[in-house]
Structure formats: C-alpha cells, structure tokens
Design an enzyme around this catalytic site. Structure first.
Site, PDB file in Angstrom:
ATOM      1  CB  THR A 401      98.070 -84.189 -15.733  1.00  0.00           C
ATOM      2  OG1 THR A 401      97.356 -83.043 -14.873  1.00  0.00           O
ATOM      3  CG2 THR A 401      98.507 -83.611 -16.913  1.00  0.00           C
ATOM      4  CB  THR A 419      95.089 -82.476 -17.095  1.00  0.00           C
ATOM      5  OG1 THR A 419      94.899 -82.581 -15.678  1.00  0.00           O
ATOM      6  CG2 THR A 419      94.377 -81.018 -17.706  1.00  0.00           C
ATOM      7  CD  GLU A 421      93.939 -78.930 -12.026  1.00  0.00           C
ATOM      8  OE1 GLU A 421      94.467 -78.597 -10.954  1.00  0.00           O
ATOM      9  OE2 GLU A 421      94.591 -79.211 -12.976  1.00  0.00           O
ATOM     10  CG  ASP A 441      95.034 -75.389 -12.658  1.00  0.00           C
ATOM     11  OD1 ASP A 441      95.261 -75.939 -11.388  1.00  0.00           O
ATOM     12  OD2 ASP A 441      95.307 -75.956 -13.558  1.00  0.00           O
ATOM     13  CB  SER A 466      97.619 -74.845 -18.009  1.00  0.00           C
ATOM     14  OG  SER A 466      98.223 -76.277 -17.864  1.00  0.00           O
ATOM     15  N   GLY A 489     101.227 -81.451 -12.039  1.00  0.00           N
ATOM     16  CA  GLY A 489     100.763 -80.315 -11.408  1.00  0.00           C
ATOM     17  C   GLY A 489     101.619 -79.380 -11.730  1.00  0.00           C
TER      18      GLY A 489
END
Length: 587
Positions: A401, A419, A421, A441, A466, A489
């Site tokens: 990210t 992002t 991810e 996610d 998120s 994260g």
C-alpha cells in the site's frame, strides 16, 4: 460531503450530527493541555489560510509529477491523478491502476470535506466461501496467487469521479510523466529492487518473471533502467479516452483474461468491471481536543482511528509524551480495544450494519477506555449501542500500500491511501500493471460455529473492509490544518494514530513524529520497531507487561504535514517516513 464553516468546534459538532455523518454525539472538546515538559501541541490559533504547493508521496518521481501539475495551475485532485499514474509504474509493489484507494478531499472555496471510495468489489459470482476448498480455507499464499483474489479495480474510476468534481486541468494532461517514464524507462529504486529479488510469491509468478528479468537473464537491480511499453500504451489510452476505456475496452478484457488463468482461475468478468462504481461517501468527523479529525466512513476503518483518539482523550497517561513508558503502554492497550471492535463490526455498509454511532458514543468510549489499564492480553469486542454481534473475524491483510498528500495553491487538499493489497498484488499483470489481490481482505472464515456471519465475509458485489484511513485535520474554525496517512495493512490504524498523537498531543515536528518507533497491539502481542525504542524505554515497557517483539506487519509509510507557525512564518511542516523512499516538498 459536509461543510466545515468558520465557527466554533461545539457549533461545528452540532452541524456534523445534524448532517448524519458524525453519528452518536461527539463528546466534549478537550482542554488543550500541553504535552511533555510544557511542549505545546500544534497551534490551533487563527492563522493564514493553509495553501500549497505541498506534495508528499512514496517516490520522488511521483512527487515531481504532482508538483509539475501544481505549477501548471492544476488542483490537488489533478496532482493526485498524476502521482498515482507514476506510483503505479515506479512503485508497483504498493499501488497501481489495477488496485483501489480511499481519498479524503477538502474544497477550500466551499469549505466542503468529502471522501471518495475506490475500494474494489467482488465479482457477481463471489460467495462467502470464496477462499475455501474441500471445506477448508486456502493458505494465504495460495489465495493471493489465485485468480480468485482479484476484484474489480476501483482507483481509476474513483480518481475520475473526483476529477470531474474538483479537477482544473484536462484529464488528458495528467498522464504525460507516467507515459514518458514508462516508455523511456525509469531507474529501479533500492526498495523496488529488494522486492524484485524475492525468491518466491508474487515476485516469481510467470508475469513477474517476464517483467523483472533483463535480456541477459538476470533480474533487474537497483540502478538499472526498467521500461514498460505496455504501461505507456495503457496510460496513453487512458489519457485519450478517459476512465471509460479502462472499464469498457481492451484493458478490461486483458484483466479478465489474466484472472481466468491457472492456478485457481477467478470469476471476475468484463461485466463485473464495467459495472464498477466508485462512491462519494461524505466524511466522518469528530473533535479531538481543539481539532477536528476527518476520515472516510466504512468500509474504511477510519472510525477505528476516531475511536482510539476518543479513548486517548480519556487517558491521562497519553500526555506523558514520547519518552514515557506510561504513554506507550496506554497507547498499546487502547489499540487492543480498538482493534477488537474494528475486527468485529466494520464491513461494507451496503451489506452489514456498521454501528458507527455506537462505536463513537461518549459513554461507550469512556467505558472502553476504562478497561485499558486492566488488560492482560487480547481484548474482547465490546457491545456498542446498535451493534449486531457478528462472527469472529479471520481477515488477513498482507503488505502492499502507499499514501500521498497534496495541497494546491488555492488550499484544496487531498489525503489518499492507495493499494494493490499485497506486494505486487496477485503477481498477475495485464496491460502493463499488476492486478490487485484485494479480495483476500475478506474474512477467510465467513461464519462462526453457530452460523453467525462475519461482518467482513465475502459476497457478490461487496467491498472488503479496509484498514486504509486517510486523515484530514481542521482547527476549531473549520480551517485546514493538516493531512496524514500511511500504508501498513492492519497496522495502518496504529501508524496513523501514533502520528496524530505525536503531532497534536506531543507537539513534535512532523518528521520527528514519523520517525518515532511504531508499536502495534492487535490481539495478545506487541509488535514494534524494537531497534527504535531505547533500552530504557524497552525496560519500562517490559516492567508494565509490554514485551516488544519485532513488527511482523508491513512497515509504515507515513506521509503528511501540519500547517504551523515557524521561525520564518506560517508554512507546511511536512514529513515522509524514512522507512520508505518518499519525500515531502513545497516547491
């Protein structure tokens, strides 16, 4: 969107509640107590209007692209488009055209602050057991590398929506630097080279191998010039045809074809991509001491940052400052409570009822904060007013990210977290860019044993929860004071909260605040930048039961600034996290 008029925080609070955005009462404004050794927080006193140019981002080439747009008269949103286009090329391990983003945007002319949700969506064929095989969850690595992990990309559509509302330069004028760097080549940075050198995972897929292997058969290293003609063609097409060509043409078809390949093909279709819609969600704002802090609503986890700050207002030990074991211990314990609630309740509000009002309710916040001193391990989720007790969460957020901040000459501001991810997303490439693995996610365990659903279970068309939570900060008269954010994260919430407390409570310069060690307390352990804590502080923390272990999550990449009065007058006190390769510039 909401308006931040020039009026007191208490009156502003009423406006926010009436707008239905700051739900559940904002509580009282703090006393503005100074930090350690009489160090005052960043001054909230009347000041000249905060104006740019200011840009902070994770790569100097992207920062220069944004500043170039500002010098040409572009808006903060214009610059954000150009920065993202370059970041997707030079920092592909973190973000790109194949990913998603959340943007906070302040319009200086109207006083409006709003958020744009560019989070990816699950395909129509997605089910809660998306990452199950033979009745068991897949391993994280298997899930990430599968075609199932990719959702319909949202960053491009989100940027286009924001540009239609706040752009000043033509859309086709914002991609020149990205196209030139892709066609002529850019110098591989040490951080990118480190990820290219990885011996497994996304860096070693057949797509990544083809991209990152030189003609002589060796991998690219720092200092090499890397060209990406496919990316140049894509941004040229995007510039000429607008976001429409991304979602309804060659690019979408290439994405679908890549997702459909082995191993474990995904179900994303051209129709899923064409149906993608970004969302303008308004802003979730709360007073914090003498400031107003604004974040995006769910499915962003910004509400969790506000909850931690609200608990911090009720925790005197926080005032002890950055050299105090008491302050760091309190910060860790508040995180445990915040993460327990976030993990249990936050999800896509189009599919689950997120108790934003209850999580920020003053009585609930006070009761949660009172639990902090007695915690001896992982905290249990509370029962906020209006909360539906969903199943335990089993979401795993890997690293990959970036964050950027822009303020233009008119005082418009963007704080945007973006992002793909994981590092290089799914490791699959289409049209010159990496595809996201954002669907990992979702919770890998969609239900608990009694069948109750997890708030973050996968579903058709759903957006994964998120941790991204870009921040804008205002003074008590509703004037822009700052913008912050970080990748990381699940640790984003800890990183953002650390920066806000260090700047607003402890009065540290922004760069010094970013340079502080990170401490992440989610569950029953304490992950930290152990080498950045002094021996004395580590001993003090250990004596209070906070035994530090190396931080196992993605490191921080804080970028941002606060509008402050310095020795030469008012200006941006900016910073870029030294754990990455970013810069913060005002010229």
């Amino acid at each position: 969107m909401i308006h931040l008029p020039h009026r007191s925080v208490r009156v502003l609070t009423a406006v926010l509640v009436a707008a239905g955005l700051a739900l559940g009462g904002c509580g009282g404004v703090g006393s503005g107590t100074t930090g350690p050794a009489g160090v005052a927080p960043a001054s909230p006193a009347p000041a000249p209007v905060a104006r740019g140019p200011f840009v902070a981002a994770a790569n100097p080439l992207a920062v220069e692209a944004g500043l170039k747009v500002l010098r040409e008269g572009g808006s903060a949103v214009d610059a954000a488009v150009a920065i993202q286009a370059v970041l997707g090329l030079v920092e592909p391990q973190s973000s790109g055209l194949g990913g998603g983003a959340f943007m906070m945007m302040f319009d200086a002319a109207t006083g409006e602050v709003t958020s744009y949700d560019g989070r990816e969506t699950a395909p129509a064929a997605a089910t809660p057991d998306l990452f199950h095989e033979n009745g068991r969850p897949l391993g994280v690595g298997e899930a990430v590398l599968s075609g199932r992990s990719t959702g319909a990309p949202g960053a491009v559509a989100m940027l286009a929506m924001a540009h239609r509302a706040h752009g000043r330069l033509p859309w086709n004028a914002l991609f020149g630097d990205a196209e030139r760097l892709a066609r002529d080549g850019f110098v591989v940075s040490p951080r990118l080279a480190g990820f290219i050198a990885a011996t497994r995972g996304q860096a070693r897929t057949r797509w990544a191998n083809a991209y990152f292997t030189r003609a002589d058969g060796n991998r690219y290293v720092a200092g090499d010039v890397l060209r990406n003609p496919a990316y140049a063609d894509t941004v040229a097409e995007l510039a000429a045809g607008g976001a429409e060509v991304f979602y309804n043409g060659r690019i979408a078809r290439e994405i679908v074809a890549t997702v459909a390949q082995e191993p474990r093909p995904g179900a994303l279709t051209a129709e899923d991509i064409a149906a993608y819609e970004p969302v303008e969600r308004g802003a979730l704002c709360r007073p914090y001491r003498v400031y107003v802090v604004c974040v995006p609503p769910p499915p962003s986890s910004g509400v969790a940052v506000l909850q931690l700050l609200a608990m911090a207002e009720r925790t005197p030990d926080i005032h002890a400052g950055p050299d105090s074991a008491e302050a760091w211990t309190a910060f860790a314990q508040l995180q445990r409570l915040m993460y327990a609630d976030r993990d249990r309740y936050v999800g896509d509000p189009g599919f689950v009822r997120v108790p934003v009002q209850g999580l920020l309710d003053p009585d609930y916040v006070a009761a949660r904060a009172a639990l902090a001193p007695g915690l001896t391990g992982a905290a249990e989720a509370g029962a906020p007013p209006g909360g539906v007790f969903a199943g335990p969460d089993a979401t795993r957020e890997p690293a990959g990210t970036s964050h950027l901040v822009v303020v233009d000459a008119q005082g418009n501001a963007v704080s945007m977290t973006t992002t793909v991810e994981s590092v290089f997303g799914s490791g699959r490439m289409a049209a010159g860019f990496f595809l996201n693995n954002q669907l990992t996610d979702f919770s890998f365990t969609p239900t608990r044993p009694d069948g109750a659903p997890a708030a973050n279970a996968a579903a058709a068309g759903k957006r994964p929860r998120s941790s991204m939570s870009p921040v804008l900060v205002f003074d008590h008269q509703g004037r822009l004071l700052g913008a912050f954010g970080s990748p990381g994260g699940t640790s984003i919430l800890a990183y953002n909260a650390k920066a806000l407390i260090a700047v607003l409570d402890w009065g540290l310069p922004v760069q010094a605040a970013f340079d502080l060690p990170n401490l992440v307390a989610r569950g029953d352990g304490f992950g930290a930048d152990t080498d950045r804590f002094s021996e004395e502080l580590r001993a003090g923390l250990a004596a209070r039961g906070v035994v530090l272990s190396p931080n196992a999550s993605e490191n921080s990449g804080l970028h941002g600034a606060i509008w402050r009065q310095g020795t030469t007058g008012w200006g941006w006190d900016g910073g870029a996290d030294d754990r990455r390769e970013g810069v913060a510039r005002t010229y």
